[in-house]
Design an enzyme around this catalytic site. Sequence first.
Site, PDB file in Angstrom:
ATOM      1  N   TYR A 221      55.210  -2.168  70.388  1.00 48.12           N
ATOM      2  CA  TYR A 221      54.008  -1.936  70.818  1.00 48.12           C
ATOM      3  C   TYR A 221      53.141  -3.005  71.740  1.00 48.12           C
ATOM      4  O   TYR A 221      52.005  -2.918  72.221  1.00 48.12           O
ATOM      5  CB  TYR A 221      53.128  -1.465  69.839  1.00 48.12           C
ATOM      6  CG  TYR A 221      52.914  -2.027  68.510  1.00 48.12           C
ATOM      7  CD1 TYR A 221      52.115  -3.390  68.417  1.00 48.12           C
ATOM      8  CD2 TYR A 221      53.706  -1.843  67.520  1.00 48.12           C
ATOM      9  CE1 TYR A 221      52.226  -4.183  67.418  1.00 48.12           C
ATOM     10  CE2 TYR A 221      53.890  -2.302  66.024  1.00 48.12           C
ATOM     11  CZ  TYR A 221      52.881  -3.537  66.259  1.00 48.12           C
ATOM     12  OH  TYR A 221      52.959  -4.351  64.949  1.00 48.12           O
ATOM     13  N   LYS A 222      53.748  -4.276  71.830  1.00 45.41           N
ATOM     14  CA  LYS A 222      53.049  -5.162  72.405  1.00 45.41           C
ATOM     15  C   LYS A 222      53.318  -5.168  74.068  1.00 45.41           C
ATOM     16  O   LYS A 222      53.026  -4.384  74.626  1.00 45.41           O
ATOM     17  CB  LYS A 222      53.281  -6.614  72.021  1.00 45.41           C
ATOM     18  CG  LYS A 222      52.713  -6.729  70.308  1.00 45.41           C
ATOM     19  CD  LYS A 222      53.031  -7.976  69.760  1.00 45.41           C
ATOM     20  CE  LYS A 222      53.124  -8.140  68.548  1.00 45.41           C
ATOM     21  NZ  LYS A 222      51.758  -8.019  67.885  1.00 45.41           N
ATOM     22  N   ARG A 366      41.955 -15.252  71.186  1.00 46.52           N
ATOM     23  CA  ARG A 366      43.427 -15.109  71.830  1.00 46.52           C
ATOM     24  C   ARG A 366      43.564 -14.283  73.240  1.00 46.52           C
ATOM     25  O   ARG A 366      42.883 -13.035  73.050  1.00 46.52           O
ATOM     26  CB  ARG A 366      44.118 -14.693  70.840  1.00 46.52           C
ATOM     27  CG  ARG A 366      45.703 -14.735  70.916  1.00 46.52           C
ATOM     28  CD  ARG A 366      46.645 -14.345  69.802  1.00 46.52           C
ATOM     29  NE  ARG A 366      46.468 -12.944  69.764  1.00 46.52           N
ATOM     30  CZ  ARG A 366      47.206 -11.884  68.866  1.00 46.52           C
ATOM     31  NH1 ARG A 366      48.193 -12.793  68.249  1.00 46.52           N
ATOM     32  NH2 ARG A 366      47.291 -10.701  68.915  1.00 46.52           N
TER      33      ARG A 366
HETATM   34  C1  LIG Z   1      54.816 -11.872  64.849  1.00 51.34           C
HETATM   35  C2  LIG Z   1      54.526 -10.690  64.120  1.00 51.34           C
HETATM   36  N1  LIG Z   1      55.367 -10.028  63.117  1.00 51.34           N
HETATM   37  C3  LIG Z   1      55.019  -9.201  62.489  1.00 51.34           C
HETATM   38  C4  LIG Z   1      54.152  -8.171  62.903  1.00 51.34           C
HETATM   39  C5  LIG Z   1      54.236  -6.970  61.931  1.00 51.34           C
HETATM   40  O1  LIG Z   1      54.643  -5.917  62.560  1.00 51.34           O
HETATM   41  P1  LIG Z   1      54.380  -4.262  62.077  1.00 51.34           P
HETATM   42  O2  LIG Z   1      52.766  -3.888  61.724  1.00 51.34           O
HETATM   43  O3  LIG Z   1      54.995  -3.435  63.105  1.00 51.34           O
HETATM   44  O4  LIG Z   1      55.012  -4.306  60.854  1.00 51.34           O
HETATM   45  C6  LIG Z   1      53.332  -8.325  63.739  1.00 51.34           C
HETATM   46  C7  LIG Z   1      52.180  -7.503  64.155  1.00 51.34           C
HETATM   47  O5  LIG Z   1      51.515  -7.596  64.977  1.00 51.34           O
HETATM   48  C8  LIG Z   1      53.416  -9.711  64.599  1.00 51.34           C
HETATM   49  O6  LIG Z   1      52.553  -9.906  65.450  1.00 51.34           O
END
Ligand SMILES: Cc1ncc(COP(=O)(O)O)c(C=O)c1O
Length: 397
Positions: A221-222, A366
């Site tokens: 989603y990023k 950020r």
């Molecule tokens: C570096 C990183 N790892 C893990 C996650 C967790 O992702 P999710 O909410 O899809 O489980 C994020 C969420 O932004 C993240 O930025």
Amino acid sequence: MTDLHPLRERAASLDAADPLAALRAEFVLDPDVVAYLDGNSLGRLPVRTQERLATFVRDEWGGRLIRGWSEGWVDLPVVVGDEVGVLVGATAGQTVVADSTSVCLAKALHAAVSLVPGRDRLVVSTADFPTDRYLARRVAEGRGLELMEVDDVAAAIDDRTAVALVSHVDYRTGALLDLPGLTAQVHAAGAVVVWDLCHSAGVVPIDLDAAGVDLAVGCTYKYLNGGPGSPAFLYAASRHHARLEQPLPGWWSADDLFAMADEYRPAPGIRRMLTGTPPVAGLLAVQQGVSLATEAGVPAARAKSEALTAFCIEVLDELGLEVVTPRDPAQRGSHVTVRLHDARAVAERLTDRGVVPDFREPDLLRLGLAPLTTSFGELLDGLTVLAEVLDQVGPVG
Ligand SMILES: Cc1ncc(COP(=O)(O)O)c(C=O)c1O
């Protein structure tokens, strides 16, 4: 107040020379947003996703109902996985898209631990995203490993290490780690590595196969513009498939999905990392976002990302702000972070004025620069509002 007007021409000529500039028209650009500087939290909506999801709802879900599964939906986790794989250097059959990043990470960590019997340490960085650290603690506890939460993962790897969990780009500072180098170091110590690629997939060149990475996860989603809550990807190198054990075996990871067998037999390939029914709408949305990233190409996205972050740092320097992101472009991802004692208030004021940044506790502002959708002009507009807001809130530090 610092006058940023002299930089207007520079921004305009950078936009005029930008080979990815035309891609902005492929995304929905809200006219009320002056600058969207949060594409590293949630990427913009691709126009083609609106169309694809409308067709899916009307013709496929509405028109085909259950028949849709045998007409293609069932293969989507692997099909879309392979498409994501192209962006991260994974040849076909090693990547699936399903579940959240956190769930994928839980599976990957367990699988990684099972690959290295006889070792008793799991190493994770204190700078990692909370979900990574929470999961690492739980997996270490459940699997009888000692958890090493350290500032410097590379320095902590030794002959007791079973698994190292490493974030490619630091979610706060934007610092980028050397993925091939660290992977080689982990392997030299006889351990396996799990990479979190959330902040690098699509914008940093990655060659998982060439680096010999064991397992990796990342969100979509990023920079992949899959939409809020779109399913994550999980990569596992094919050399490990036969020995991969995961903690959430379900009918979707079974050898024969529709056999409904009493005894669980894992699928031979990457499907063994799935669990249950995947989110079809989310997968189709990921597919659209990924198609745009593929059309742009990661090298072009990286080149623009480096130029955007350099321009951003230059302006932040003009404003006299404390940039915590590495100044060497080779050592940073696609966001730039400044430390401000009143970062939360600044972020709120920016948002009120149509500039959308991210605030990270306790004092970080950020700025996510998405090379497919952020223009240099948009970035400068956002930073101009930042200069005005800083002027209003008074001295910062
Ligand atoms: C570096 C990183 N790892 C893990 C996650 C967790 O992702 P999710 O909410 O899809 O489980 C994020 C969420 O932004 C993240 O930025």
